[in-house]
Design a protein around this motif. Structure first.
Motif, mmCIF file in Angstrom:
data_model
loop_
_atom_site.group_PDB
_atom_site.id
_atom_site.type_symbol
_atom_site.label_atom_id
_atom_site.label_comp_id
_atom_site.label_asym_id
_atom_site.label_seq_id
_atom_site.Cartn_x
_atom_site.Cartn_y
_atom_site.Cartn_z
ATOM 1 N N ALA A 289 0.899 -1.185 -0.128
ATOM 2 C CA ALA A 289 -0.057 0.104 -0.025
ATOM 3 C C ALA A 289 1.020 1.197 -0.089
ATOM 4 O O ALA A 289 1.235 1.808 1.104
ATOM 5 C CB ALA A 289 -1.052 0.048 1.271
ATOM 6 N N VAL A 290 1.155 1.744 -1.103
ATOM 7 C CA VAL A 290 2.011 3.143 -1.141
ATOM 8 C C VAL A 290 1.381 4.311 -0.750
ATOM 9 O O VAL A 290 1.912 5.208 -0.204
ATOM 10 C CB VAL A 290 2.380 3.195 -2.801
ATOM 11 N N TYR A 291 -0.052 4.387 -1.212
ATOM 12 C CA TYR A 291 -0.578 5.854 -0.713
ATOM 13 C C TYR A 291 -2.026 5.211 0.030
ATOM 14 O O TYR A 291 -2.635 4.403 -0.067
ATOM 15 C CB TYR A 291 -1.132 6.408 -2.047
ATOM 16 N N MET A 292 -2.223 6.317 0.820
ATOM 17 C CA MET A 292 -3.448 6.528 1.521
ATOM 18 C C MET A 292 -4.064 7.914 1.412
ATOM 19 O O MET A 292 -3.392 8.835 1.477
ATOM 20 C CB MET A 292 -2.990 6.230 3.209
ATOM 21 N N ASP A 293 -5.471 7.913 1.493
ATOM 22 C CA ASP A 293 -6.230 9.019 1.647
ATOM 23 C C ASP A 293 -6.317 9.170 2.942
ATOM 24 O O ASP A 293 -6.606 8.408 3.872
ATOM 25 C CB ASP A 293 -7.578 8.732 1.254
ATOM 26 N N LYS A 294 -6.307 10.675 3.435
ATOM 27 C CA LYS A 294 -6.204 10.934 4.854
ATOM 28 C C LYS A 294 -7.030 12.104 5.251
ATOM 29 O O LYS A 294 -7.002 12.983 4.501
ATOM 30 C CB LYS A 294 -4.639 11.209 5.489
ATOM 31 N N ILE A 295 -7.198 12.048 6.598
ATOM 32 C CA ILE A 295 -7.691 13.360 7.130
ATOM 33 C C ILE A 295 -6.976 13.463 8.408
ATOM 34 O O ILE A 295 -7.295 12.391 9.476
ATOM 35 C CB ILE A 295 -9.304 13.489 7.324
ATOM 36 N N ALA A 296 -6.201 14.502 9.017
ATOM 37 C CA ALA A 296 -5.441 14.512 10.084
ATOM 38 C C ALA A 296 -5.971 15.794 10.823
ATOM 39 O O ALA A 296 -5.758 16.948 10.385
ATOM 40 C CB ALA A 296 -4.019 14.510 9.998
ATOM 41 N N VAL A 297 -6.455 15.716 12.307
ATOM 42 C CA VAL A 297 -6.789 17.033 12.881
ATOM 43 C C VAL A 297 -6.568 16.914 14.275
ATOM 44 O O VAL A 297 -5.836 16.027 14.971
ATOM 45 C CB VAL A 297 -8.311 16.957 12.866
ATOM 46 N N GLY A 298 -6.575 18.066 14.950
ATOM 47 C CA GLY A 298 -6.190 17.933 16.610
ATOM 48 C C GLY A 298 -7.183 17.418 17.289
ATOM 49 O O GLY A 298 -8.304 16.950 16.731
ATOM 50 N N GLY A 299 -7.159 17.255 18.545
ATOM 51 C CA GLY A 299 -8.032 16.721 19.595
ATOM 52 C C GLY A 299 -9.572 17.163 19.391
ATOM 53 O O GLY A 299 -10.487 16.494 19.673
ATOM 54 N N VAL B 20 -4.417 22.073 4.698
ATOM 55 C CA VAL B 20 -3.259 21.763 4.022
ATOM 56 C C VAL B 20 -3.451 20.546 2.915
ATOM 57 O O VAL B 20 -3.986 19.292 3.403
ATOM 58 C CB VAL B 20 -1.835 21.260 4.593
ATOM 59 N N VAL B 21 -3.118 20.670 1.714
ATOM 60 C CA VAL B 21 -3.179 19.629 0.619
ATOM 61 C C VAL B 21 -2.167 19.522 -0.223
ATOM 62 O O VAL B 21 -1.693 20.579 -0.475
ATOM 63 C CB VAL B 21 -4.560 20.078 -0.287
ATOM 64 N N GLY C 56 -6.233 14.981 2.076
ATOM 65 C CA GLY C 56 -5.853 14.291 0.636
ATOM 66 C C GLY C 56 -4.943 12.938 0.731
ATOM 67 O O GLY C 56 -4.634 12.619 1.752
ATOM 68 N N VAL C 57 -4.372 12.475 -0.541
ATOM 69 C CA VAL C 57 -3.825 11.464 -0.778
ATOM 70 C C VAL C 57 -2.379 11.643 -0.467
ATOM 71 O O VAL C 57 -1.842 12.496 -1.027
ATOM 72 C CB VAL C 57 -3.985 10.700 -1.950
ATOM 73 N N GLY C 58 -1.733 10.925 0.295
ATOM 74 C CA GLY C 58 -0.144 10.932 0.648
ATOM 75 C C GLY C 58 0.199 9.352 0.710
ATOM 76 O O GLY C 58 -0.461 8.561 0.695
ATOM 77 N N GLY C 59 1.471 9.523 1.129
ATOM 78 C CA GLY C 59 2.273 8.238 1.408
ATOM 79 C C GLY C 59 1.472 7.333 2.591
ATOM 80 O O GLY C 59 1.201 7.894 3.605
ATOM 81 N N THR C 60 1.432 6.049 2.400
ATOM 82 C CA THR C 60 1.024 5.148 3.535
ATOM 83 C C THR C 60 2.068 5.412 4.624
ATOM 84 O O THR C 60 1.393 5.262 5.944
ATOM 85 C CB THR C 60 0.545 3.799 3.136
ATOM 86 N N PRO C 61 3.367 5.052 4.592
ATOM 87 C CA PRO C 61 4.127 5.148 5.641
ATOM 88 C C PRO C 61 3.967 6.407 6.410
ATOM 89 O O PRO C 61 4.203 6.346 7.565
ATOM 90 C CB PRO C 61 5.481 4.986 4.802
ATOM 91 N N GLU C 62 4.133 7.396 5.692
ATOM 92 C CA GLU C 62 3.735 8.798 6.177
ATOM 93 C C GLU C 62 2.707 8.789 7.244
ATOM 94 O O GLU C 62 2.739 9.445 8.125
ATOM 95 C CB GLU C 62 3.932 10.073 5.318
ATOM 96 N N GLY C 63 1.556 8.258 6.617
ATOM 97 C CA GLY C 63 0.381 8.112 7.420
ATOM 98 C C GLY C 63 0.530 7.587 8.883
ATOM 99 O O GLY C 63 0.040 8.052 9.822
ATOM 100 N N VAL C 64 1.425 6.341 8.815
ATOM 101 C CA VAL C 64 1.696 5.642 10.297
ATOM 102 C C VAL C 64 2.556 6.439 11.056
ATOM 103 O O VAL C 64 2.241 6.736 12.124
ATOM 104 C CB VAL C 64 2.343 4.440 9.837
ATOM 105 N N ILE C 65 3.534 7.144 10.644
ATOM 106 C CA ILE C 65 4.088 8.073 11.382
ATOM 107 C C ILE C 65 3.313 9.405 11.935
ATOM 108 O O ILE C 65 3.620 9.563 13.032
ATOM 109 C CB ILE C 65 5.573 8.636 10.376
ATOM 110 N N LEU D 88 -6.757 3.173 2.497
ATOM 111 C CA LEU D 88 -5.661 2.809 1.479
ATOM 112 C C LEU D 88 -6.035 3.129 0.032
ATOM 113 O O LEU D 88 -7.401 3.066 -0.297
ATOM 114 C CB LEU D 88 -5.316 1.352 1.306
ATOM 115 N N TRP D 89 -5.184 3.673 -0.951
ATOM 116 C CA TRP D 89 -5.586 4.470 -2.195
ATOM 117 C C TRP D 89 -4.790 3.540 -3.016
ATOM 118 O O TRP D 89 -4.034 4.254 -3.572
ATOM 119 C CB TRP D 89 -5.384 5.876 -1.942
#
Length: 350
Positions: free
Chosen positions: A144-154, A187-188, A234-243, A259-260
């Motif tokens: 899984a190279v890419y992942m669609d993501k949404i990241a936010v604060g608490g 940020v996109v 937006g879609v970015g790297g899956t490894p970066e998603g885990v970090i 996963l995308w």
């Protein structure tokens, strides 16, 4: 006179339940304080390549410095999230054993230089980052190279739904933060695949900040109270998603991802590998551990950290040091003497 305890006051202190101790296998100290030496070394090594147009050389310098310092950390680590597989850069490979072998068994996620092109072109937001979690708790991306993501604060974790339209997510995030949608900053990554996403975000009035590379730093920034970033989408790297998930768990933020696969062949590879491309992955799916350590050091100045600043005697670095168990987040500005650094390593910092 009889002393009657208020029924709502809870148990007497002498009768209170003891605070649970960490499991015997859990790290007994803040390993992030050791990890920051690792990211500082990587940032200092990569920093000499800022603006020189050679991203592979910058990445190689960061990898060499990070590997050297990781082997001094008191841990029995195995790399789960390696670096550089997508662009054939030098890497700390998946399955590589790191640490001095004397500490706790941990999964390791590394990105010695998140933003190789940013560094090569002298652009903002390049960082060196590493994360640890208890063994077998980090999501292994496999094919899984890419992942669609949404990241936010608490404050917005419970508001997001990656399967809802972008406009709806912005409205929910705005409500959770007590803002109007027009005041939400998103940020996109600036990619062709995001043209519709960007149009939808602007349709609801959100402020869209486009970046060329590196979505870990803005993911972390979304959970920082002093940041101008509200959400990464937006879609970015899956490894970066885990970090990113590791850092967000330390900061009290969170993310959702799916996963995308880029085409039917990749989708088939994912399914054959036991992955479900339609599953929504939450923060705990990406890193299930409860004792997570993250360190990040700025290479070039950005929304999250200041970059390496060189002085006659050496350099100054700006870092974040995080631990999830106690919610500890430290910001560390450190001066470094090149003369002393080169006495304890084989890295030519100048």
């Amino acid at each position: 006179m009889t002393n009657i305890q208020d029924a709502n006051a809870g148990p007497h202190p002498d009768e209170a339940e003891p605070v649970p101790s960490p499991p015997p296998s859990a790290p007994d100290r803040n390993l992030a304080l050791e990890l920051v030496r690792v990211t500082e070394a990587a940032a200092l090594a990569a920093g000499r390549w800022i603006g020189r147009g050679q991203k592979e050389r910058a990445d190689q310098a960061a990898v060499d410095a990070m590997r050297l310092m990781l082997d001094t950390v008191s841990m029995d680590g195995v790399v789960v999230i390696g670096e550089g597989e997508k662009d054939e850069a030098p890497m700390l490979y998946n399955g590589e054993e790191l640490g001095n072998g004397n500490g706790p068994k941990v999964d390791v996620a590394v990105d010695p230089l998140e933003g190789t092109r940013l560094t090569a072109l002298g652009m903002p937001n390049a960082i060196a980052v590493v994360a640890l979690a208890e063994r077998a708790t980090m999501f292994f991306p496999g094919p899984a190279v890419y992942m669609d993501k949404i990241a936010v604060g608490g404050d917005a974790v419970d508001a997001i739904d990656i399967e809802a339209p972008p406009q709806e997510n912005i409205r929910r995030i705005a409500k959770a933060k007590g803002k109007d949608p027009e005041d939400v900053s998103v940020v996109v990554l600036d990619r062709d695949r995001h043209q519709q996403l960007i149009a939808d975000l602007r349709d609801v009035g959100a402020k869209v900040f486009l970046i060329t590379d590196g979505d870990v730093a803005p993911s972390i920034a979304a959970a920082r109270e002093d940041s101008a970033v509200d959400v990464l989408m937006g879609v970015g790297g899956t490894p970066e998603g885990v970090i990113s998930a590791s850092a967000l768990k330390c900061l009290g933020g969170g993310m959702q991802g799916k996963l995308w696969p880029r085409n039917e062949e990749e989708r088939r590879q994912l399914v054959d590998g036991g992955y479900d491309p339609d599953r929504v992955l939450g923060t705990d799916d990406l890193v299930a551990g409860q004792d997570i350590f993250v360190a990040a050091t700025g290479v070039t100045t950005g929304a999250l950290l200041r970059g390496v600043r060189y002085r006659e005697y050496g350099a100054i670095t700006d870092s974040l040091v995080m631990r999830s168990r106690y919610g500890t987040v430290r910001r560390t500005e450190a001066p470094h003497s090149f003369e002393k650094l080169m006495k304890i390593s084989n890295i030519a910092y100048r």
